[in-house]
Write a protein that holds these residues in place. Structure first.
Motif, mmCIF file in Angstrom:
data_model
loop_
_atom_site.group_PDB
_atom_site.id
_atom_site.type_symbol
_atom_site.label_atom_id
_atom_site.label_comp_id
_atom_site.label_asym_id
_atom_site.label_seq_id
_atom_site.Cartn_x
_atom_site.Cartn_y
_atom_site.Cartn_z
ATOM 1 N N GLU A 41 0.829 -1.212 0.000
ATOM 2 C CA GLU A 41 0.000 0.000 0.000
ATOM 3 C C GLU A 41 0.861 1.258 0.000
ATOM 4 O OE1 GLU A 41 -4.129 0.264 1.542
ATOM 5 O OE2 GLU A 41 -3.242 -0.960 3.150
ATOM 6 N N GLU A 42 1.939 1.236 0.772
ATOM 7 C CA GLU A 42 2.848 2.379 0.811
ATOM 8 C C GLU A 42 3.425 2.659 -0.573
ATOM 9 O OE1 GLU A 42 7.065 3.825 2.833
ATOM 10 O OE2 GLU A 42 6.083 2.016 3.602
ATOM 11 N N ALA A 43 3.845 1.620 -1.264
ATOM 12 C CA ALA A 43 4.377 1.797 -2.621
ATOM 13 C C ALA A 43 3.330 2.433 -3.526
ATOM 14 C CB ALA A 43 4.837 0.453 -3.192
ATOM 15 N N ALA A 44 2.074 1.992 -3.402
ATOM 16 C CA ALA A 44 1.006 2.492 -4.269
ATOM 17 C C ALA A 44 0.656 3.949 -3.981
ATOM 18 C CB ALA A 44 -0.229 1.602 -4.132
ATOM 19 N N TRP A 45 0.451 4.299 -2.698
ATOM 20 C CA TRP A 45 0.046 5.687 -2.438
ATOM 21 C C TRP A 45 1.181 6.662 -2.743
ATOM 22 C CZ3 TRP A 45 2.212 9.198 0.794
ATOM 23 C CH2 TRP A 45 2.887 8.765 1.923
ATOM 24 N N LYS A 46 2.407 6.246 -2.460
ATOM 25 C CA LYS A 46 3.540 7.123 -2.761
ATOM 26 C C LYS A 46 3.741 7.293 -4.265
ATOM 27 C CE LYS A 46 6.345 6.716 1.407
ATOM 28 N NZ LYS A 46 7.612 6.220 1.973
ATOM 29 N N CYS A 47 3.368 6.281 -5.031
ATOM 30 C CA CYS A 47 3.495 6.339 -6.486
ATOM 31 C C CYS A 47 2.656 7.467 -7.079
ATOM 32 C CB CYS A 47 3.073 4.985 -7.069
ATOM 33 S SG CYS A 47 2.888 4.919 -8.851
ATOM 34 N N VAL A 48 1.439 7.629 -6.585
ATOM 35 C CA VAL A 48 0.518 8.586 -7.193
ATOM 36 C C VAL A 48 0.431 9.923 -6.460
ATOM 37 C CG1 VAL A 48 -0.852 6.771 -8.277
ATOM 38 C CG2 VAL A 48 -1.499 7.606 -5.997
ATOM 39 N N ALA A 49 0.861 9.980 -5.213
ATOM 40 C CA ALA A 49 0.711 11.200 -4.404
ATOM 41 C C ALA A 49 1.241 12.470 -5.077
ATOM 42 C CB ALA A 49 1.350 11.006 -3.031
ATOM 43 N N PRO A 50 2.419 12.427 -5.714
ATOM 44 C CA PRO A 50 2.919 13.664 -6.323
ATOM 45 C C PRO A 50 2.045 14.210 -7.453
ATOM 46 C CG PRO A 50 4.686 12.048 -6.089
ATOM 47 C CD PRO A 50 3.399 11.343 -5.790
ATOM 48 N N GLU A 51 1.184 13.377 -8.006
ATOM 49 C CA GLU A 51 0.342 13.801 -9.128
ATOM 50 C C GLU A 51 -1.037 14.299 -8.689
ATOM 51 O OE1 GLU A 51 1.508 14.059 -12.221
ATOM 52 O OE2 GLU A 51 3.431 13.346 -11.425
ATOM 53 N N LEU A 52 -1.332 14.229 -7.405
ATOM 54 C CA LEU A 52 -2.639 14.655 -6.912
ATOM 55 C C LEU A 52 -2.637 16.134 -6.563
ATOM 56 C CD1 LEU A 52 -3.454 11.670 -4.535
ATOM 57 C CD2 LEU A 52 -4.209 11.996 -6.903
ATOM 58 N N GLU A 53 -3.816 16.756 -6.659
ATOM 59 C CA GLU A 53 -3.963 18.155 -6.284
ATOM 60 C C GLU A 53 -3.800 18.287 -4.772
ATOM 61 O OE1 GLU A 53 -7.637 19.786 -7.693
ATOM 62 O OE2 GLU A 53 -7.423 18.843 -9.659
ATOM 63 N N PRO A 54 -3.381 19.456 -4.295
ATOM 64 C CA PRO A 54 -3.279 19.673 -2.848
ATOM 65 C C PRO A 54 -4.611 19.367 -2.159
ATOM 66 C CG PRO A 54 -2.257 21.482 -4.037
ATOM 67 C CD PRO A 54 -2.955 20.630 -5.065
#
Length: 128
Positions: A41-54
């Motif tokens: 789960e950590e790998a997955a959320w960290k993968c996409v977090a930089p692309e999400l809006e604040p």
């Protein structure tokens, strides 16, 4: 922008804190299945977090994995993910985990994009 093919990774070392014995998922001093799932789960959320809006985040909603090989204390474990599907707010990943010898688990993981404050407020509303 979230696109299929994005990849992520998370790493840990097997310690007494993440064994099956310590996490209540068994009685042995080997890497716990819940710890492997959390690392995926950590790998997955960290993968996409930089692309999400604040103010936006993701929450895990589905995990379907096999834990196929035990990992002893002090070994290094790596989880890898690949975003395979973006369906509006629903994200689907393939996930894999490895120790220093080889594969230890694999499967699929689903997350949903949420507004952090709204999500927490809804959860807190359960208290009345």
């Amino acid at each position: 922008m979230l696109t299929a093919g994005m990849k992520g990774k998370a790493e840990t070392v097997v310690t007494e804190k993440n064994t099956a014995k310590a996490m209540g998922s068994g009685t042995l001093d080997v890497f716990a299945t819940p710890a492997m799932v959390a690392l995926m789960e950590e790998a997955a959320w960290k993968c996409v977090a930089p692309e999400l809006e604040p103010g936006m985040g993701t929450v895990g909603t589905l995990m379907n994995v096999q834990h196929t090989s035990a990992t002893p204390l002090s070994m290094h474990v790596t989880a890898e993910c690949e975003l395979t599907e973006v369906d509006n707010r629903r994200l689907v990943f393939t996930v894999k985990a490895f120790d220093e010898v080889g594969p230890i688990g694999s499967g699929t993981h689903e997350r949903f994009i949420v507004k952090d404050e709204k999500f927490v407020a809804k959860a807190n509303a359960k208290r009345g």
